[in-house]
Write a protein that holds these residues in place. Structure first.
Motif, PDB file in Angstrom:
ATOM      1  N   GLY A  78       0.815  -1.207   0.000  1.00  0.00           N
ATOM      2  CA  GLY A  78       0.000   0.000   0.000  1.00  0.00           C
ATOM      3  C   GLY A  78       0.846   1.253   0.000  1.00  0.00           C
ATOM      4  N   ASP A  79       0.200   2.383  -0.262  1.00  0.00           N
ATOM      5  CA  ASP A  79       0.854   3.692  -0.223  1.00  0.00           C
ATOM      6  C   ASP A  79       0.842   4.175   1.226  1.00  0.00           C
ATOM      7  OD1 ASP A  79       1.099   3.577  -2.989  1.00  0.00           O
ATOM      8  OD2 ASP A  79      -0.882   4.457  -3.265  1.00  0.00           O
TER       9      ASP A  79
ATOM     10  N   VAL B  14      -0.078   2.319  -5.627  1.00  0.00           N
ATOM     11  CA  VAL B  14       0.869   2.422  -6.740  1.00  0.00           C
ATOM     12  C   VAL B  14       1.411   1.042  -7.100  1.00  0.00           C
ATOM     13  CG1 VAL B  14       3.086   3.392  -7.441  1.00  0.00           C
ATOM     14  CG2 VAL B  14       1.483   4.787  -6.159  1.00  0.00           C
ATOM     15  N   ALA B  15       1.734   0.235  -6.090  1.00  0.00           N
ATOM     16  CA  ALA B  15       2.252  -1.107  -6.367  1.00  0.00           C
ATOM     17  C   ALA B  15       1.203  -1.981  -7.055  1.00  0.00           C
ATOM     18  CB  ALA B  15       2.713  -1.763  -5.071  1.00  0.00           C
ATOM     19  N   GLU B  16      -0.035  -1.887  -6.630  1.00  0.00           N
ATOM     20  CA  GLU B  16      -1.107  -2.679  -7.254  1.00  0.00           C
ATOM     21  C   GLU B  16      -1.396  -2.197  -8.673  1.00  0.00           C
ATOM     22  OE1 GLU B  16      -3.390  -3.565  -3.015  1.00  0.00           O
ATOM     23  OE2 GLU B  16      -3.994  -1.904  -4.320  1.00  0.00           O
ATOM     24  N   ALA B  17      -1.370  -0.883  -8.898  1.00  0.00           N
ATOM     25  CA  ALA B  17      -1.553  -0.379 -10.261  1.00  0.00           C
ATOM     26  C   ALA B  17      -0.385  -0.777 -11.166  1.00  0.00           C
ATOM     27  CB  ALA B  17      -1.697   1.149 -10.230  1.00  0.00           C
ATOM     28  N   GLU B  18       0.818  -0.843 -10.623  1.00  0.00           N
ATOM     29  CA  GLU B  18       1.969  -1.281 -11.413  1.00  0.00           C
ATOM     30  C   GLU B  18       1.850  -2.747 -11.799  1.00  0.00           C
ATOM     31  OE1 GLU B  18       5.568  -0.849 -13.409  1.00  0.00           O
ATOM     32  OE2 GLU B  18       4.243   0.671 -12.532  1.00  0.00           O
ATOM     33  N   LEU B  19       1.237  -3.568 -10.939  1.00  0.00           N
ATOM     34  CA  LEU B  19       1.017  -4.970 -11.295  1.00  0.00           C
ATOM     35  C   LEU B  19       0.035  -5.100 -12.457  1.00  0.00           C
ATOM     36  CD1 LEU B  19       0.828  -6.728  -7.812  1.00  0.00           C
ATOM     37  CD2 LEU B  19       2.677  -6.832  -9.485  1.00  0.00           C
ATOM     38  N   LEU B  20      -0.965  -4.241 -12.506  1.00  0.00           N
ATOM     39  CA  LEU B  20      -1.897  -4.272 -13.636  1.00  0.00           C
ATOM     40  C   LEU B  20      -1.222  -3.827 -14.924  1.00  0.00           C
ATOM     41  CD1 LEU B  20      -5.151  -2.853 -11.999  1.00  0.00           C
ATOM     42  CD2 LEU B  20      -4.575  -5.241 -12.495  1.00  0.00           C
ATOM     43  N   ARG B  21      -0.303  -2.873 -14.815  1.00  0.00           N
ATOM     44  CA  ARG B  21       0.377  -2.384 -16.016  1.00  0.00           C
ATOM     45  C   ARG B  21       1.439  -3.357 -16.498  1.00  0.00           C
ATOM     46  NH1 ARG B  21       4.735   0.571 -17.705  1.00  0.00           N
ATOM     47  NH2 ARG B  21       5.699   0.342 -15.650  1.00  0.00           N
ATOM     48  N   ASP B  22       2.139  -4.010 -15.567  1.00  0.00           N
ATOM     49  CA  ASP B  22       3.211  -4.942 -15.912  1.00  0.00           C
ATOM     50  C   ASP B  22       2.996  -6.235 -15.132  1.00  0.00           C
ATOM     51  OD1 ASP B  22       5.506  -6.146 -16.809  1.00  0.00           O
ATOM     52  OD2 ASP B  22       6.860  -5.016 -15.503  1.00  0.00           O
ATOM     53  N   PRO B  23       2.238  -7.190 -15.679  1.00  0.00           N
ATOM     54  CA  PRO B  23       1.974  -8.435 -14.936  1.00  0.00           C
ATOM     55  C   PRO B  23       3.239  -9.242 -14.652  1.00  0.00           C
ATOM     56  CG  PRO B  23       0.419  -8.160 -16.755  1.00  0.00           C
ATOM     57  CD  PRO B  23       1.492  -7.138 -16.950  1.00  0.00           C
TER      58      PRO B  23
END
Length: 422
Positions: free
Chosen positions: A134-135, A212-221
């Motif tokens: 989490g942030d 931010v970490a969870e959104a980065e996982l969606l962008r780069d699986p």
């Protein structure tokens, strides 16, 4: 029958010792092998470099992990000595060790054990290296204020310091401070956009948005594999910490033998607990030691007080007047600081004192309040802390002006022009 039972207990303890040390090594960052601990007990020189590096990693703040590669082993040793000295490490043998790492492994092992017995060291290290999904915002700055940071370069200056150079350094520091504040504001703005755009995407209704970490996982699986490895490594460290807690008593019994192996002149200050249990015998021993220390302190204080009174009587009336003025100024400074602390306490009364990192969660206006801190509460606590720090700054500035005026008055023909107020 009793002898066989005692022999069996000793054999079980000897067999559990390598497992306890191995669990401790897996919990520590870049922990050395159990063989290194065994060699350190007998003060073998080849175990010293690994223990110097371990103590540097343990005592340094989190940002020092990347800077450790650029520091020479001698600089790391100096840092370890100064950090342990600032924390009150009682043994003098550590300060006498060479900084090239050629010897002193037993003393370094005692220093590491002292840190383990003094504070929840493993819990703090696990909290620093945990995986953050989490942030978060570090509201409390207790650890940052307690940590002295990396040592700065020491420069010996023979000539007087140029005031213009100091002003240039102050201006450079102010520019970097403004850049840091601007970057923090930009980061907060980007976090707000991510929380707003991903609203309603999280499976947890109490959160409502992605980090931010969870959104980065969606962008780069593909990054999920690295995150999975990080979580597995953290789970391994947590399992090792639990195993260490189960076998911790065996380690402290072994450390008693390490203390017995020290020379008599180096083992006078007893700094390691024999057992982690708080029994009646241990508490009675601690009480006797505290009473003895209190009596020594009283005797030393009376001797110093008598010597000071004799010195004051020999200086004459003029020196007594100056000393009274200095005492009066000291009392006023203490009174100012107490007033500032009292004012900060009155302002922060009733507010929750935030501690530790908190996850940032965006909520809509009028939404029911959930667990955690509101931004208004954190802002109020920070404002009270800011007011206390500003009052302390004003007091220090006034003391500096008085000292500069006194120094300028002592030089005839010198005109003192104070800097303009901003």
């Amino acid at each position: 029958m009793g002898r066989r039972r005692r022999r069996g207990c000793r054999a079980d303890a000897a067999g559990a010792l390598p497992e306890a040390i191995a669990a401790l090594s897996r919990t520590l960052p870049a922990g050395p092998s159990p063989e290194t601990f065994r060699r350190a007990k007998f003060d073998h020189p080849e175990a010293a470099p690994a223990l110097w590096r371990l103590l540097f990693r343990v005592l340094s703040p989190l940002q020092a992990d990347r800077a450790s590669a650029s520091l020479a082993p001698e600089a790391q040793a100096r840092w370890v000595k100064s950090a342990l000295l600032s924390q009150g490490y009682p043994r003098q043998g550590l300060a006498q060790l060479p900084e090239d790492g050629s010897r002193g492994s037993r003393e370094l092992l005692l220093a590491l054990s002292w840190l383990l017995a003094r504070e929840p060291l493993l819990e703090r290290l696990l909290a620093q290296t945990r995986v953050r999904l989490g942030d978060e915002m570090p509201v409390c700055e207790c650890e940052a204020l307690a940590s002295p940071g990396l040592p700065g370069p020491q420069v010996e200056i023979d000539c007087p310091v140029d005031v213009r150079h100091l002003q240039w350094l102050m201006g450079k520091l102010q520019i970097r401070w403004r850049n840091l504040m601007a970057s923090q504001q930009e980061q907060c703005a980007l976090l707000g956009k991510i929380h707003l755009y991903t609203r309603g995407s999280h499976s947890d209704r109490s959160l409502g948005h992605l980090s931010v970490a969870e959104a980065e996982l969606l962008r780069d699986p593909e990054g999920g594999q690295q995150l999975l490895r990080s979580l597995q490594s953290e789970n391994a460290r947590l399992e090792a910490a639990l195993e260490w807690r189960r076998r911790e008593l065996v380690f402290w019994q072994w450390m008693d033998t390490v203390l017995d192996a020290c020379p008599p002149e180096a083992s006078k200050p007893v700094s390691l607990p024999s057992l982690r249990e708080r029994g009646a015998a241990e508490l009675e021993l601690v009480a006797r030691e505290l009473q003895a220390l209190q009596e020594d302190l009283r005797v030393a204080g009376e001797a110093r007080r008598a010597a000071w009174a004799a010195r004051v009587g020999d200086q004459g009336p003029e020196w007594n007047v100056a000393q009274r003025a200095a005492q009066r100024a000291a009392r006023e400074a203490v009174g100012w600081e107490l007033a500032a602390l009292r004012q900060a306490w009155e302002q922060s009364r009733g507010l929750a004192q935030p501690h530790g990192p908190h996850r940032l969660v965006r909520t809509e206006a009028g939404a029911p309040r959930g667990p955690g801190l509101r931004a208004a509460e954190v802002i109020g606590a920070l404002k009270s802390r800011e007011a206390c720090l500003e009052e302390t700054l004003h007091q220090l500035q006034a003391q500096c002006r008085q000292q500069l005026a006194r120094l300028a008055g002592a030089l005839p023909g010198l005109i003192w022009i104070p800097p303009p107020r901003r």
